[in-house]
Design a protein around this motif. Structure first.
Motif, PDB file in Angstrom:
ATOM      1  N   THR A  76       0.825  -1.205   0.000  1.00 28.87           N
ATOM      2  CA  THR A  76       0.000   0.000   0.000  1.00 28.87           C
ATOM      3  C   THR A  76       0.857   1.252   0.000  1.00 28.87           C
ATOM      4  OG1 THR A  76      -1.812  -1.117   1.155  1.00 28.87           O
ATOM      5  CG2 THR A  76      -1.767   1.284   1.251  1.00 28.87           C
ATOM      6  N   SER A  79       2.904   1.513  -3.385  1.00 28.53           N
ATOM      7  CA  SER A  79       2.045   1.792  -4.536  1.00 28.53           C
ATOM      8  C   SER A  79       1.478   3.202  -4.450  1.00 28.53           C
ATOM      9  CB  SER A  79       0.915   0.767  -4.640  1.00 28.53           C
ATOM     10  OG  SER A  79       0.078   0.798  -3.493  1.00 28.53           O
ATOM     11  N   SER A  83       1.947   5.894  -7.294  1.00 28.98           N
ATOM     12  CA  SER A  83       0.770   6.585  -7.801  1.00 28.98           C
ATOM     13  C   SER A  83       0.951   8.096  -7.715  1.00 28.98           C
ATOM     14  CB  SER A  83      -0.461   6.137  -7.001  1.00 28.98           C
ATOM     15  OG  SER A  83      -1.622   6.798  -7.432  1.00 28.98           O
ATOM     16  N   ASP A  88      -0.849   7.877 -11.909  1.00 28.08           N
ATOM     17  CA  ASP A  88      -1.658   6.684 -12.146  1.00 28.08           C
ATOM     18  C   ASP A  88      -2.295   6.236 -10.832  1.00 28.08           C
ATOM     19  OD1 ASP A  88      -0.796   6.770 -14.732  1.00 28.08           O
ATOM     20  OD2 ASP A  88       0.675   5.160 -14.516  1.00 28.08           O
ATOM     21  N   THR A  89      -3.463   5.654 -10.900  1.00 33.00           N
ATOM     22  CA  THR A  89      -4.126   5.167  -9.702  1.00 33.00           C
ATOM     23  C   THR A  89      -3.376   3.952  -9.156  1.00 33.00           C
ATOM     24  OG1 THR A  89      -5.597   3.654 -10.879  1.00 33.00           O
ATOM     25  CG2 THR A  89      -6.352   5.937 -10.596  1.00 33.00           C
ATOM     26  N   THR A  90      -3.648   3.610  -7.894  1.00 34.56           N
ATOM     27  CA  THR A  90      -2.984   2.454  -7.302  1.00 34.56           C
ATOM     28  C   THR A  90      -3.362   1.167  -8.036  1.00 34.56           C
ATOM     29  OG1 THR A  90      -4.772   2.357  -5.656  1.00 34.56           O
ATOM     30  CG2 THR A  90      -2.740   3.461  -5.008  1.00 34.56           C
ATOM     31  N   GLU A  91      -4.581   1.111  -8.576  1.00 34.39           N
ATOM     32  CA  GLU A  91      -4.986  -0.060  -9.362  1.00 34.39           C
ATOM     33  C   GLU A  91      -4.130  -0.185 -10.615  1.00 34.39           C
ATOM     34  OE1 GLU A  91      -7.039   2.160  -8.129  1.00 34.39           O
ATOM     35  OE2 GLU A  91      -8.290   1.039  -6.722  1.00 34.39           O
ATOM     36  N   MET A  92      -3.835   0.970 -11.246  1.00 37.96           N
ATOM     37  CA  MET A  92      -2.992   0.958 -12.446  1.00 37.96           C
ATOM     38  C   MET A  92      -1.565   0.554 -12.097  1.00 37.96           C
ATOM     39  SD  MET A  92      -4.421   4.453 -14.233  1.00 37.96           S
ATOM     40  CE  MET A  92      -3.278   4.416 -15.595  1.00 37.96           C
ATOM     41  N   GLU A  94      -0.683  -1.424  -9.606  1.00 37.63           N
ATOM     42  CA  GLU A  94      -0.706  -2.864  -9.353  1.00 37.63           C
ATOM     43  C   GLU A  94      -0.711  -3.645 -10.657  1.00 37.63           C
ATOM     44  OE1 GLU A  94      -3.243  -6.150  -6.749  1.00 37.63           O
ATOM     45  OE2 GLU A  94      -4.021  -4.115  -7.001  1.00 37.63           O
ATOM     46  N   ALA A  95      -1.543  -3.204 -11.598  1.00 38.17           N
ATOM     47  CA  ALA A  95      -1.618  -3.893 -12.891  1.00 38.17           C
ATOM     48  C   ALA A  95      -0.310  -3.766 -13.661  1.00 38.17           C
ATOM     49  CB  ALA A  95      -2.771  -3.313 -13.710  1.00 38.17           C
ATOM     50  N   GLU A 259      -7.362   8.967  -5.015  1.00 38.80           N
ATOM     51  CA  GLU A 259      -7.051   7.890  -5.962  1.00 38.80           C
ATOM     52  C   GLU A 259      -5.583   7.908  -6.384  1.00 38.80           C
ATOM     53  OE1 GLU A 259      -8.065  11.456  -8.409  1.00 38.80           O
ATOM     54  OE2 GLU A 259      -8.829  10.510  -6.584  1.00 38.80           O
TER      55      GLU A 259
END
Length: 292
Positions: A76, A79, A83, A88-92, A94-95, A259
């Protein structure tokens, strides 16, 4: 034993103001002056982005920082930094890390200039603090300029014991004096107070901070997030060398972008696009932009 003149001469440098962060302009305009060598508390109710606020602050200043995180996992925290650096978002993030290749490399390069060092583990113990400081000095031949504890109630024995919480605050003060570092400690405000139910998006007053511990640091900030407008509100409820408002009725407002873990000066035009962070000579989260 020091006379006043010698004490001032020896400690004037340690009491200088911390580097300013552009997003906090409204806070500085209220007379808030965070300084080197102080103990600073950031207090707020649950879910008010305390960790994000602290992480953004130290990452943007980019001073040598040792961050003890019991409240965030290693992924967390890292990331969030990536971010913040790229937008970029944390989801991006991670991906992209899972995808590997150029995406992974871009995120790693975005963090290459960061001067943050993390220590993860819960609970936080003073033995671990001593060991991490020894390792830090061994590596860099100096103490960190900023030490963050996230958060006070994650110290061993301090979850509900007032005596232990007071001990933590006393040790944090001693640590700041011994190392010259600014010690930032995160803490909770009551979620059960009447104000928490009737006015949940306003910063909690000094008397709502659990244990009354906001009176101990040189500077105590009270924070709140309006989830509808994403307005982030910061009140100065204790400041030894400047104005403060224990009621937290007077506060500075800024824009929060959870985000991407960014904060910006409050401006209606910023609703959909975070403002770039203030650049620092060595590195700033805004310096790196994720490639396509």
């Amino acid at each position: 034993m020091l006379n006043p003149a010698r004490s001032l001469a020896l400690h004037a440098e340690s009491g200088r103001e911390l580097p300013r962060v552009e997003a906090f302009e409204a806070l500085y305009a209220m007379g808030c002056r965070p300084r080197h060598g102080e103990v600073v508390m950031i207090a707020g109710r649950s879910g008010t982005q305390k960790s994000g606020f602290a992480l953004f602050w130290v990452a943007t200043m980019n001073l040598p920082t040792l961050y003890f995180s019991a409240d965030m996992s290693a992924f967390t925290a890292s990331s969030r930094l990536a971010s913040m650096a790229t937008g970029d978002t944390t989801e991006m993030v991670e991906a992209g890390m899972a995808e590997g290749d150029r995406y992974r490399q871009a995120y790693l390069e975005a963090l290459a200039g960061s001067r943050l060092t993390f220590s993860f583990g819960s609970p936080i113990t003073w033995r671990a603090v001593d060991e991490e400081l020894e390792a830090y000095v061994e590596l860099w031949d100096e103490y960190p300029q900023v030490i963050v504890f996230d958060n006070l109630m994650d110290f061993e024995g301090a979850e509900s014991d007032y005596t232990e919480q007071m001990s933590v605050m006393s040790n944090a003060t001693e640590l700041a004096r011994a190392t010259g570092a600014t010690v930032i400690i995160l803490h909770h405000a009551s979620d059960k107070a009447w104000e928490a139910k009737t006015d949940p998006w306003s910063p909690p007053s000094r008397d709502q901070v659990k244990g009354g511990l906001s009176e101990k640091p040189e500077l105590s900030l009270s924070v709140a997030l309006d989830p509808n407008s994403l307005e982030y509100r910061v009140a100065v409820i204790k400041q030894r060398m400047g104005p403060c408002d224990p009621t937290a009725k007077r506060y500075a407002s800024m824009r929060c972008h959870p985000e991407v873990t960014r904060f910006a000066k409050l401006d209606l035009s910023l609703r959909s696009k975070p403002a770039p962070l203030q650049a620092e000579p060595a590195w700033s989260p805004a310096d790196a932009v994720m490639g396509s």
